[in-house]
Design a protein around this motif. Structure first.
Motif, PDB file in Angstrom:
ATOM      1  N   GLY A  31       2.130 -82.404  16.315  1.00  9.26           N
ATOM      2  CA  GLY A  31       2.935 -82.365  17.706  1.00  9.26           C
ATOM      3  C   GLY A  31       3.484 -81.183  18.564  1.00  9.26           C
ATOM      4  O   GLY A  31       3.980 -81.737  19.288  1.00  9.26           O
ATOM      5  N   TRP A  32       3.928 -80.327  17.807  1.00  7.57           N
ATOM      6  CA  TRP A  32       3.901 -79.068  18.175  1.00  7.57           C
ATOM      7  C   TRP A  32       3.319 -78.780  19.391  1.00  7.57           C
ATOM      8  O   TRP A  32       2.700 -78.681  19.554  1.00  7.57           O
ATOM      9  N   GLU A  33       4.236 -78.195  20.594  1.00  7.51           N
ATOM     10  CA  GLU A  33       3.636 -77.532  21.308  1.00  7.51           C
ATOM     11  C   GLU A  33       4.296 -76.062  21.951  1.00  7.51           C
ATOM     12  O   GLU A  33       5.436 -75.859  21.566  1.00  7.51           O
ATOM     13  N   LEU A  34       2.438 -75.021  21.755  1.00  6.24           N
ATOM     14  CA  LEU A  34       3.183 -73.875  22.100  1.00  6.24           C
ATOM     15  C   LEU A  34       3.567 -73.276  23.545  1.00  6.24           C
ATOM     16  O   LEU A  34       3.402 -73.449  23.714  1.00  6.24           O
ATOM     17  N   ILE A  35       4.920 -73.139  23.005  1.00 10.12           N
ATOM     18  CA  ILE A  35       5.414 -72.237  24.440  1.00 10.12           C
ATOM     19  C   ILE A  35       5.577 -71.091  24.852  1.00 10.12           C
ATOM     20  O   ILE A  35       5.940 -70.202  25.765  1.00 10.12           O
ATOM     21  N   MET A  36       5.719 -70.184  23.266  1.00 12.28           N
ATOM     22  CA  MET A  36       5.853 -69.093  23.894  1.00 12.28           C
ATOM     23  C   MET A  36       5.353 -67.969  22.722  1.00 12.28           C
ATOM     24  O   MET A  36       5.449 -68.227  21.365  1.00 12.28           O
ATOM     25  N   ASN A  37       5.296 -66.580  23.086  1.00 10.05           N
ATOM     26  CA  ASN A  37       4.257 -65.606  21.189  1.00 10.05           C
ATOM     27  C   ASN A  37       4.820 -64.375  22.072  1.00 10.05           C
ATOM     28  O   ASN A  37       4.748 -63.881  23.583  1.00 10.05           O
TER      29      ASN A  37
ATOM     30  N   TRP B  16       7.532 -73.105  18.813  1.00 11.07           N
ATOM     31  CA  TRP B  16       7.304 -74.492  19.963  1.00 11.07           C
ATOM     32  C   TRP B  16       8.123 -74.827  20.006  1.00 11.07           C
ATOM     33  O   TRP B  16       9.220 -74.795  19.209  1.00 11.07           O
ATOM     34  N   LYS B  17       8.108 -76.411  20.410  1.00 13.27           N
ATOM     35  CA  LYS B  17       8.661 -77.630  21.074  1.00 13.27           C
ATOM     36  C   LYS B  17       7.875 -78.783  20.703  1.00 13.27           C
ATOM     37  O   LYS B  17       6.506 -78.580  20.856  1.00 13.27           O
ATOM     38  N   ARG B  18       9.045 -79.852  20.308  1.00 12.46           N
ATOM     39  CA  ARG B  18       8.431 -80.895  20.390  1.00 12.46           C
ATOM     40  C   ARG B  18       9.586 -81.786  20.711  1.00 12.46           C
ATOM     41  O   ARG B  18      10.772 -81.453  20.730  1.00 12.46           O
TER      42      ARG B  18
END
Length: 86
Positions: free
Chosen positions: A61-67, A78-80
């Motif tokens: 359920g984690w969404e990659l928001i920055m790397n 990541w966020k969820r």
């Protein structure tokens, strides 16, 4: 109102460390939501290993928001939605 939880991961992938010295790099232009663009050298070594790590977190359920990437190391944020059970 949705509340979010965040996770920071650090990936040291041996194959990605080879990218710093690889001659098989290709130039990629990446742009953000504000229209700012950056040029990166990306190589194809180790992409399947990295995809597997991303798919594991995505299935939780984690969404990659920055790397950010530097010399074979990748830092990801990541966020969820808060309360998601993995």
């Amino acid at each position: 109102m949705i509340q979010w939880e965040y996770k920071v991961t650090h990936h040291v992938v041996k194959e990605l460390q080879k990218c710093a010295d690889a001659s098989r790099n290709r130039t990629v232009i990446a742009c953000d939501q504000t229209g700012g663009c950056m040029v990166h050298d990306v190589c194809e070594i180790g992409t399947s290993t990295l995809a597997a790590a991303f798919n594991t977190l995505g299935s939780e359920g984690w969404e990659l928001i920055m790397n950010t990437y530097h010399q074979g190391e990748l830092l990801c944020i990541w966020k969820r939605p808060r309360g998601k059970i993995s």
